[in-house]
Motif scaffolding. Sequence first.
Motif, PDB file in Angstrom:
ATOM      1  N   PRO A   1     -10.635  -2.266 -18.368  1.00 21.46           N
ATOM      2  CA  PRO A   1     -10.292  -2.788 -17.051  1.00 21.46           C
ATOM      3  C   PRO A   1      -9.116  -3.762 -17.117  1.00 21.46           C
TER       4      PRO A   1
ATOM      5  N   LEU B   1     -20.181 -14.338  -5.588  1.00 18.65           N
ATOM      6  CA  LEU B   1     -18.895 -14.744  -5.005  1.00 18.65           C
ATOM      7  C   LEU B   1     -18.701 -16.245  -5.190  1.00 18.65           C
TER       8      LEU B   1
ATOM      9  N   ARG C   1     -11.675   4.819  -5.416  1.00 16.93           N
ATOM     10  CA  ARG C   1     -10.978   3.819  -6.231  1.00 16.93           C
ATOM     11  C   ARG C   1     -10.594   4.379  -7.584  1.00 16.93           C
TER      12      ARG C   1
ATOM     13  N   SER D   1     -20.912  -7.324  -2.270  1.00 20.09           N
ATOM     14  CA  SER D   1     -20.278  -6.145  -2.852  1.00 20.09           C
ATOM     15  C   SER D   1     -19.236  -5.548  -1.907  1.00 20.09           C
TER      16      SER D   1
ATOM     17  N   TYR E   1     -17.381 -13.223 -10.500  1.00 20.77           N
ATOM     18  CA  TYR E   1     -18.061 -12.119  -9.820  1.00 20.77           C
ATOM     19  C   TYR E   1     -18.453 -11.023 -10.817  1.00 20.77           C
ATOM     20  N   ALA E   2     -17.541 -10.677 -11.698  1.00 20.24           N
ATOM     21  CA  ALA E   2     -17.807  -9.584 -12.644  1.00 20.24           C
ATOM     22  C   ALA E   2     -18.907  -9.956 -13.636  1.00 20.24           C
TER      23      ALA E   2
ATOM     24  N   TRP F   1     -18.251 -12.404 -22.410  1.00 17.46           N
ATOM     25  CA  TRP F   1     -17.200 -11.419 -22.145  1.00 17.46           C
ATOM     26  C   TRP F   1     -15.939 -11.852 -22.884  1.00 17.46           C
TER      27      TRP F   1
ATOM     28  N   ALA G   1     -13.852  -2.208  -4.130  1.00 20.23           N
ATOM     29  CA  ALA G   1     -14.309  -1.268  -5.159  1.00 20.23           C
ATOM     30  C   ALA G   1     -13.632  -1.550  -6.495  1.00 20.23           C
ATOM     31  N   GLY G   2     -12.388  -1.983  -6.459  1.00 23.24           N
ATOM     32  CA  GLY G   2     -11.688  -2.333  -7.694  1.00 23.24           C
ATOM     33  C   GLY G   2     -12.362  -3.498  -8.406  1.00 23.24           C
ATOM     34  N   VAL G   3     -12.654  -4.543  -7.660  1.00 23.82           N
ATOM     35  CA  VAL G   3     -13.293  -5.711  -8.288  1.00 23.82           C
ATOM     36  C   VAL G   3     -14.694  -5.344  -8.794  1.00 23.82           C
ATOM     37  N   ASN G   4     -15.428  -4.599  -8.011  1.00 18.06           N
ATOM     38  CA  ASN G   4     -16.750  -4.163  -8.477  1.00 18.06           C
ATOM     39  C   ASN G   4     -16.654  -3.326  -9.745  1.00 18.06           C
ATOM     40  N   ALA G   5     -15.600  -2.497  -9.837  1.00 15.24           N
ATOM     41  CA  ALA G   5     -15.448  -1.629 -11.011  1.00 15.24           C
ATOM     42  C   ALA G   5     -15.193  -2.428 -12.281  1.00 15.24           C
ATOM     43  N   ILE G   6     -14.560  -3.596 -12.161  1.00 14.17           N
ATOM     44  CA  ILE G   6     -14.365  -4.436 -13.357  1.00 14.17           C
ATOM     45  C   ILE G   6     -15.729  -4.758 -13.966  1.00 14.17           C
ATOM     46  N   ARG G   7     -16.687  -5.023 -13.108  1.00 18.32           N
ATOM     47  CA  ARG G   7     -18.045  -5.291 -13.592  1.00 18.32           C
ATOM     48  C   ARG G   7     -18.738  -4.007 -14.066  1.00 18.32           C
TER      49      ARG G   7
ATOM     50  N   LEU H   1      -7.269  -2.722 -11.742  1.00 13.00           N
ATOM     51  CA  LEU H   1      -8.400  -2.747 -10.809  1.00 13.00           C
ATOM     52  C   LEU H   1      -8.289  -3.908  -9.823  1.00 13.00           C
TER      53      LEU H   1
ATOM     54  N   TRP I   1       0.825  -1.211   0.000  1.00 16.37           N
ATOM     55  CA  TRP I   1       0.000   0.000   0.000  1.00 16.37           C
ATOM     56  C   TRP I   1       0.855   1.256   0.000  1.00 16.37           C
TER      57      TRP I   1
ATOM     58  N   VAL J   1     -16.184  -8.477  -1.469  1.00 14.07           N
ATOM     59  CA  VAL J   1     -15.596  -9.190  -2.599  1.00 14.07           C
ATOM     60  C   VAL J   1     -14.075  -9.047  -2.677  1.00 14.07           C
TER      61      VAL J   1
ATOM     62  N   LYS K   1      -9.932  -2.507  -2.274  1.00 19.31           N
ATOM     63  CA  LYS K   1      -9.867  -3.768  -3.022  1.00 19.31           C
ATOM     64  C   LYS K   1     -11.237  -4.152  -3.573  1.00 19.31           C
TER      65      LYS K   1
ATOM     66  N   LYS L   1     -16.143   4.792  -1.495  1.00 18.33           N
ATOM     67  CA  LYS L   1     -15.123   3.834  -1.942  1.00 18.33           C
ATOM     68  C   LYS L   1     -15.022   3.715  -3.460  1.00 18.33           C
ATOM     69  N   GLU L   2     -16.136   3.809  -4.161  1.00 11.94           N
ATOM     70  CA  GLU L   2     -16.075   3.729  -5.634  1.00 11.94           C
ATOM     71  C   GLU L   2     -15.369   4.956  -6.223  1.00 11.94           C
TER      72      GLU L   2
END
Lengths: 149, 149, 149, 149, 149, 149, 149, 149
Positions: free
Chosen positions: C107, C149, F125, E42, C143-144, C3, E64-70, C128, B58, E45, E62, F121-122
């Motif tokens: 991404p 999960l 990120r 969410s 997940y995406a 995808w 938010a990053g994975v959620n952003a991929i989606r 990301l 980090w 994840v 972390k 958080k979004e």
Amino acid sequence: MPWDVYLAGEIHSDWRERIAAGAKEAGLDVVFTAPVTDHGASDDVGIAILGEESEGFWKDHKGAGVNAIRTQTLIRQADVVVVRFGDKYKQWNAAFDAGQAAALGTPLITLHPPEHDHALKEVDRAALAVAREPEQIVAILRYAIEGRL
Amino acid sequence: MPWDVYLAGEIHSDWRERIAAGAKEAGLDVVFTAPVTDHGASDDVGIAILGEESEGFWKDHKGAGVNAIRTQTLIRQADVVVVRFGDKYKQWNAAFDAGQAAALGTPLITLHPPEHDHALKEVDRAALAVAREPEQIVAILRYAIEGRL
Amino acid sequence: MPWDVYLAGEIHSDWRERIAAGAKEAGLDVVFTAPVTDHGASDDVGIAILGEESEGFWKDHKGAGVNAIRTQTLIRQADVVVVRFGDKYKQWNAAFDAGQAAALGTPLITLHPPEHDHALKEVDRAALAVAREPEQIVAILRYAIEGRL
Amino acid sequence: MPWDVYLAGEIHSDWRERIAAGAKEAGLDVVFTAPVTDHGASDDVGIAILGEESEGFWKDHKGAGVNAIRTQTLIRQADVVVVRFGDKYKQWNAAFDAGQAAALGTPLITLHPPEHDHALKEVDRAALAVAREPEQIVAILRYAIEGRL
Amino acid sequence: MPWDVYLAGEIHSDWRERIAAGAKEAGLDVVFTAPVTDHGASDDVGIAILGEESEGFWKDHKGAGVNAIRTQTLIRQADVVVVRFGDKYKQWNAAFDAGQAAALGTPLITLHPPEHDHALKEVDRAALAVAREPEQIVAILRYAIEGRL
Amino acid sequence: MPWDVYLAGEIHSDWRERIAAGAKEAGLDVVFTAPVTDHGASDDVGIAILGEESEGFWKDHKGAGVNAIRTQTLIRQADVVVVRFGDKYKQWNAAFDAGQAAALGTPLITLHPPEHDHALKEVDRAALAVAREPEQIVAILRYAIEGRL
Amino acid sequence: MPWDVYLAGEIHSDWRERIAAGAKEAGLDVVFTAPVTDHGASDDVGIAILGEESEGFWKDHKGAGVNAIRTQTLIRQADVVVVRFGDKYKQWNAAFDAGQAAALGTPLITLHPPEHDHALKEVDRAALAVAREPEQIVAILRYAIEGRL
Amino acid sequence: MPWDVYLAGEIHSDWRERIAAGAKEAGLDVVFTAPVTDHGASDDVGIAILGEESEGFWKDHKGAGVNAIRTQTLIRQADVVVVRFGDKYKQWNAAFDAGQAAALGTPLITLHPPEHDHALKEVDRAALAVAREPEQIVAILRYAIEGRL
């Protein structure tokens, strides 16, 4: 802010000088850019700076790369691209530059004698004006920049 | 308007200074930009400004974010991107910068010794010139900007 | 619509197979694409198709061009780009691909062991997600794509 | 999804047929597109559909417009653009198409005999491969699409 | 081809289900996409897939990053983006998604009660419709897709 | 050329003044822009210039339109966007501006106290730095612009 | 893949039906899209779905927003945009659609009688063909799609 | 840096002069640009510079091309586009310019009397402000540029 006009194509006649002289006389706020018009320098630049090549293809390849650093930058910065097609040589690079301008949405003006009209019809169709003489380019720029005939 | 040239990559040799000195001597109208080349500052900037982190990952993440504010802005403004690959370290960020330049359509020049040719073949293929010495970069810029060998 | 996930980077381990197997087992609606992973074919393709070269640099250059026809097209079509950095080789082309994905706004997920964290901090900052094992990539994609999960 | 390959340029030899036959034999998942290759139809389409013109320039202009509806759409959809330069005619429109592909960032392949190498050096520099025979194009596409030599 | 409609924002009421039910009843050719609406999944994840974090900030980062991929992938693919603002929580991510849609030029519809009108005036100004009930969204989509009231 | 930094968000504290004062003291070559921070003017501008409205919704709509002429232009010109989230109000427009910056690829910095970390958080990120105090913004800009800690 | 052709403009004559009938007869692989051509529905859609307005301006504003969700989406998806100018009404929205197509680089065809030539000269200049009758549109599409006169 | 405001549309009243005078009096840092407003020059420029035409259509076509060199360049450079619709003529080119501004994402302001509200509803919906008098344009620009009512 001055207009940025790229003058592409033929390097074996004085058309760029005639346009520059006309624009100066008309007092236009314009900056002209162009590829390197010294034919020998343009051909040799790759090996002169980056080292000899035994094959002509790679000599040309190296030179074209260095020239493209200049031309790609200037074409992307241009407000207007003027492309001159003359009588000598194949001048495929002139048409290549015109294609780039068209894809970028940059206003395009072609300059060539009527005998090339048929061969250039696709390029002329993408252009906003087809001129025959450099003085017409000056008149077009004066109109576009200053709004007077 | 001066040309804007971003000098990416290796920070442990004097290649940037040699290019800057050469460009100055040649009187080129060019502004050089670069990432922060003080290795310690570049590594610590995240925690120095935004607060300590207990984990290295980090700490790096924070620092890389702040550095990216500088580098992303400068890369996007650049007319030409020069990327230097040296002998030390992995230098993945140099290749990463080259990838950005390629995707943006910005003319790319690489600078590295021949022993990296094979490993860098994809990057070199996307470049318009592959140089070995900083002085060649100066010569390329002089040609691109002033049109003379 | 499935995808489209591009798997860039290391070609000397079975990480692509592990991801593909995991995605198949999970029943994900995904199409994986990749550069040519046959090292020999990738190195020789230029001269094999377009003719011999006497110098290694131009052999590499030709090959990299043909490979780029494949990789540029696939990277531009990808919804997600995964980049694997392994222990062997310089892998500058992996970082180069990551830079392209970043500049395109696609991404990006990186996959590498912790010992490369510091060297990859700029690339990881643009990603990301930073994964350590191929199975984590499968979990992220599940997940995406499916939202579970 | 099949690859979309636009075959631009020369219309007086059988190069398109040779590529199509080779791709079929190789079982490639590719869709070839092209300008209208019936020379007469291409020249006359403007006046045939939109009405007679007394001057050749405007006849050409009308025709080039209708042809551009086809060619612009297909070039923008293409994954790869192949441009063939032959011995006859000026073929400025082939170079114009190549310029558009280059500006769009679409992978470009040129196809021409060595005698045009010098005249085409700028176009070839922007291409990812320079081929001499249609069969090489098939081999490149097989490699790019299927990943095998 | 079905329309692709992204339903952003509030995850604590049944507005998405009401829209989906209405669209189904109306027989609309539409595919709805959304962020992961399982609040716990969410939030967790990132650490669930990529490993524990000792600090909440990095756990969120972390995740938010994975959620952003989606979400980034789905927002970029959407033909229309609908953003719901509810009574609970700050819902800054809903407004963040709306800002992305606006910058991408994707048609935007907001859905919220009148008491938020003043606070949402900038977002509503960028929207093409401001709805109060999910059933109005169905009616708008029916009109947009099928052209009938 | 000075850096152009847009300061979005909260208008009820002195954070913009503190950043401006710090940047001046540090002698940074930066131009700060911002939305109109006079709350009353910002709310009334639509009807003040374009005429009364009987309904609050349309009063807001008119005002938001005029404000957007300013904010959209400034956000698109910005090299860096800083977004401040404060304790009062919903501040959806701050998050909306952040979404625009993210979609435009403009480096984003957020400024907010830790209690909003989870809700933001979004947005965080998508940011390259998350600051707590205006003075940290000054330090980041000094580093980004001048390259020194 | 079928061509996607958007038919913009006049809604008070049968020109769309004539084009559709001609295309069907010719067996063209084309999908026609259009704004809602039910004048009453198009005028009332805003208040019908989103609630009454006391002032005509806001009734129009609401309706135009909902119509734009349809038209903006369809114009952006179109391969070709045809714009019909008729004798009745101002038809500013037809010219507005033409301007959008021009700025997007989408091939544009206009359809109008000669008496509007002078008033439409700027729009016609941006078009690749100017037709007088719907049947000419069919002939152009057949040529563009199938490559035959 | 001054704001660049393009004033499109009607050329038969003094609205541009009133805006310019008001902006000067207010001391605004703004540069106004416009099409050529000398109706005769605008109509004749094509044949005056590039040679006579026997048919009106081609005379108009030539003239519109030369005018577009000016207007396309200025519209693309503009920060804000103001479009005036007056009582005379069809003014399709005004709506065409508005469509270009909308597609480019440039803030748009319309200026017209209420009697055109219904006919202009699509254009007004894409605008950020609808003004009735030139003085309102000055007030909007003062607010947008200087941030004061």
